[in-house]
Design a protein around this motif. Sequence first.
Motif, PDB file in Angstrom:
ATOM      1  N   SER A  92       0.830  -1.200   0.000  1.00  0.00           N
ATOM      2  CA  SER A  92       0.000   0.000   0.000  1.00  0.00           C
ATOM      3  C   SER A  92       0.866   1.253   0.000  1.00  0.00           C
ATOM      4  CB  SER A  92      -0.922   0.002   1.223  1.00  0.00           C
ATOM      5  OG  SER A  92      -1.687   1.184   1.256  1.00  0.00           O
ATOM      6  N   LEU A  93       1.910   1.249   0.792  1.00  0.00           N
ATOM      7  CA  LEU A  93       2.843   2.380   0.840  1.00  0.00           C
ATOM      8  C   LEU A  93       3.461   2.622  -0.531  1.00  0.00           C
ATOM      9  CD1 LEU A  93       4.561   4.414   2.596  1.00  0.00           C
ATOM     10  CD2 LEU A  93       6.206   2.555   2.791  1.00  0.00           C
ATOM     11  N   ALA A  94       3.860   1.546  -1.182  1.00  0.00           N
ATOM     12  CA  ALA A  94       4.498   1.665  -2.502  1.00  0.00           C
ATOM     13  C   ALA A  94       3.529   2.148  -3.577  1.00  0.00           C
ATOM     14  CB  ALA A  94       5.095   0.313  -2.909  1.00  0.00           C
ATOM     15  N   THR A  95       2.254   1.763  -3.465  1.00  0.00           N
ATOM     16  CA  THR A  95       1.300   2.123  -4.517  1.00  0.00           C
ATOM     17  C   THR A  95       0.511   3.391  -4.231  1.00  0.00           C
ATOM     18  OG1 THR A  95      -0.373   0.650  -3.583  1.00  0.00           O
ATOM     19  CG2 THR A  95       1.028  -0.248  -5.326  1.00  0.00           C
ATOM     20  N   HIS A  96       0.306   3.722  -2.939  1.00  0.00           N
ATOM     21  CA  HIS A  96      -0.539   4.871  -2.613  1.00  0.00           C
ATOM     22  C   HIS A  96       0.116   5.926  -1.743  1.00  0.00           C
ATOM     23  CE1 HIS A  96      -4.085   3.181  -4.488  1.00  0.00           C
ATOM     24  NE2 HIS A  96      -3.784   2.018  -3.918  1.00  0.00           N
ATOM     25  N   GLY A  97       1.319   5.672  -1.277  1.00  0.00           N
ATOM     26  CA  GLY A  97       2.003   6.664  -0.438  1.00  0.00           C
ATOM     27  C   GLY A  97       1.823   6.392   1.045  1.00  0.00           C
ATOM     28  N   TRP A  98       2.288   7.351   1.823  1.00  0.00           N
ATOM     29  CA  TRP A  98       2.323   7.205   3.277  1.00  0.00           C
ATOM     30  C   TRP A  98       0.939   7.360   3.885  1.00  0.00           C
ATOM     31  CZ3 TRP A  98       6.469   5.520   5.861  1.00  0.00           C
ATOM     32  CH2 TRP A  98       7.695   5.552   5.189  1.00  0.00           C
ATOM     33  N   PRO A  99       0.534   6.403   4.718  1.00  0.00           N
ATOM     34  CA  PRO A  99      -0.738   6.533   5.428  1.00  0.00           C
ATOM     35  C   PRO A  99      -0.557   7.390   6.693  1.00  0.00           C
ATOM     36  CG  PRO A  99       0.276   4.464   6.009  1.00  0.00           C
ATOM     37  CD  PRO A  99       1.179   5.131   4.989  1.00  0.00           C
ATOM     38  N   HIS A 100      -1.581   7.429   7.504  1.00  0.00           N
ATOM     39  CA  HIS A 100      -1.527   8.106   8.802  1.00  0.00           C
ATOM     40  C   HIS A 100      -0.343   7.537   9.599  1.00  0.00           C
ATOM     41  CE1 HIS A 100      -2.751   9.166  12.902  1.00  0.00           C
ATOM     42  NE2 HIS A 100      -3.499  10.120  12.337  1.00  0.00           N
ATOM     43  N   ALA A 101       0.298   8.355  10.406  1.00  0.00           N
ATOM     44  CA  ALA A 101       1.484   7.937  11.172  1.00  0.00           C
ATOM     45  C   ALA A 101       1.201   6.724  12.070  1.00  0.00           C
ATOM     46  CB  ALA A 101       2.006   9.098  12.007  1.00  0.00           C
ATOM     47  N   PHE A 102      -0.009   6.639  12.591  1.00  0.00           N
ATOM     48  CA  PHE A 102      -0.358   5.496  13.436  1.00  0.00           C
ATOM     49  C   PHE A 102      -0.298   4.204  12.634  1.00  0.00           C
ATOM     50  CE2 PHE A 102      -3.539   2.748  15.619  1.00  0.00           C
ATOM     51  CZ  PHE A 102      -2.875   2.630  16.833  1.00  0.00           C
ATOM     52  N   GLN A 103      -0.738   4.235  11.385  1.00  0.00           N
ATOM     53  CA  GLN A 103      -0.698   3.056  10.523  1.00  0.00           C
ATOM     54  C   GLN A 103       0.750   2.676  10.198  1.00  0.00           C
ATOM     55  OE1 GLN A 103      -3.491   1.363   9.860  1.00  0.00           O
ATOM     56  NE2 GLN A 103      -4.632   2.900  10.989  1.00  0.00           N
ATOM     57  N   VAL A 104       1.605   3.678  10.038  1.00  0.00           N
ATOM     58  CA  VAL A 104       3.033   3.412   9.804  1.00  0.00           C
ATOM     59  C   VAL A 104       3.623   2.687  11.018  1.00  0.00           C
ATOM     60  CG1 VAL A 104       5.305   4.470   9.424  1.00  0.00           C
ATOM     61  CG2 VAL A 104       3.287   5.360   8.222  1.00  0.00           C
ATOM     62  N   ALA A 105       3.273   3.174  12.211  1.00  0.00           N
ATOM     63  CA  ALA A 105       3.773   2.539  13.438  1.00  0.00           C
ATOM     64  C   ALA A 105       3.288   1.091  13.542  1.00  0.00           C
ATOM     65  CB  ALA A 105       3.331   3.338  14.659  1.00  0.00           C
ATOM     66  N   LEU A 106       2.020   0.862  13.215  1.00  0.00           N
ATOM     67  CA  LEU A 106       1.494  -0.504  13.255  1.00  0.00           C
ATOM     68  C   LEU A 106       2.225  -1.408  12.259  1.00  0.00           C
ATOM     69  CD1 LEU A 106      -2.350   0.112  13.543  1.00  0.00           C
ATOM     70  CD2 LEU A 106      -0.798  -0.689  15.338  1.00  0.00           C
ATOM     71  N   GLY A 107       2.478  -0.896  11.066  1.00  0.00           N
ATOM     72  CA  GLY A 107       3.207  -1.669  10.063  1.00  0.00           C
ATOM     73  C   GLY A 107       4.604  -2.032  10.541  1.00  0.00           C
ATOM     74  N   PHE A 108       5.258  -1.087  11.192  1.00  0.00           N
ATOM     75  CA  PHE A 108       6.597  -1.343  11.730  1.00  0.00           C
ATOM     76  C   PHE A 108       6.538  -2.446  12.789  1.00  0.00           C
ATOM     77  CE2 PHE A 108       9.928  -0.569  14.888  1.00  0.00           C
ATOM     78  CZ  PHE A 108      11.055  -0.673  14.078  1.00  0.00           C
ATOM     79  N   ILE A 109       5.558  -2.345  13.690  1.00  0.00           N
ATOM     80  CA  ILE A 109       5.401  -3.365  14.737  1.00  0.00           C
ATOM     81  C   ILE A 109       5.158  -4.738  14.107  1.00  0.00           C
ATOM     82  CG2 ILE A 109       3.830  -4.172  16.555  1.00  0.00           C
ATOM     83  CD1 ILE A 109       3.494  -1.157  17.299  1.00  0.00           C
ATOM     84  N   GLU A 110       4.294  -4.801  13.105  1.00  0.00           N
ATOM     85  CA  GLU A 110       3.989  -6.077  12.449  1.00  0.00           C
ATOM     86  C   GLU A 110       5.213  -6.659  11.754  1.00  0.00           C
ATOM     87  OE1 GLU A 110      -0.515  -4.441  11.718  1.00  0.00           O
ATOM     88  OE2 GLU A 110       0.890  -4.498  10.052  1.00  0.00           O
TER      89      GLU A 110
END
Length: 141
Positions: A92-110
Amino acid sequence: MTKAKALRVLVVTLGYACVAIGLFHVLIGNAAIPGERSAGPTIDSLGRFFGAIFAGYGLAWLWAARRSPIPAAAVRWPAGVFLLGAFGRLLSLATHGWPHAFQVALGFIELVLSPVFLWPADAEEKALPVPAQGEAARRHA
């Protein structure tokens, strides 16, 4: 803390967290997604559906935690699904760009936490004493 104890703590913690997060999404819909309160009924429906699925995913972790020993496969499969979710966020990041910062943090945790589950996945199975050959045959009879 032993590897087996760490495994059990991780599995139980993730199980309860996933159930709570999933039910939170089912109950409040779009309001559970940072910045998406006005996403509309289609996204609300989708979010609540996936919230229920995520709660079920958490129940699978809790089911695994109730086993003694915790089967390695019951850890590896859901950890793989967790990692697949992280890859989905990267796509999603590669195709649509950066989401909300909270979603970035969740992705990092995952992305980081998934391999942590793979390391001790067989810890409880390995901690069991190896039965004598005759005893193993009697148990499987």
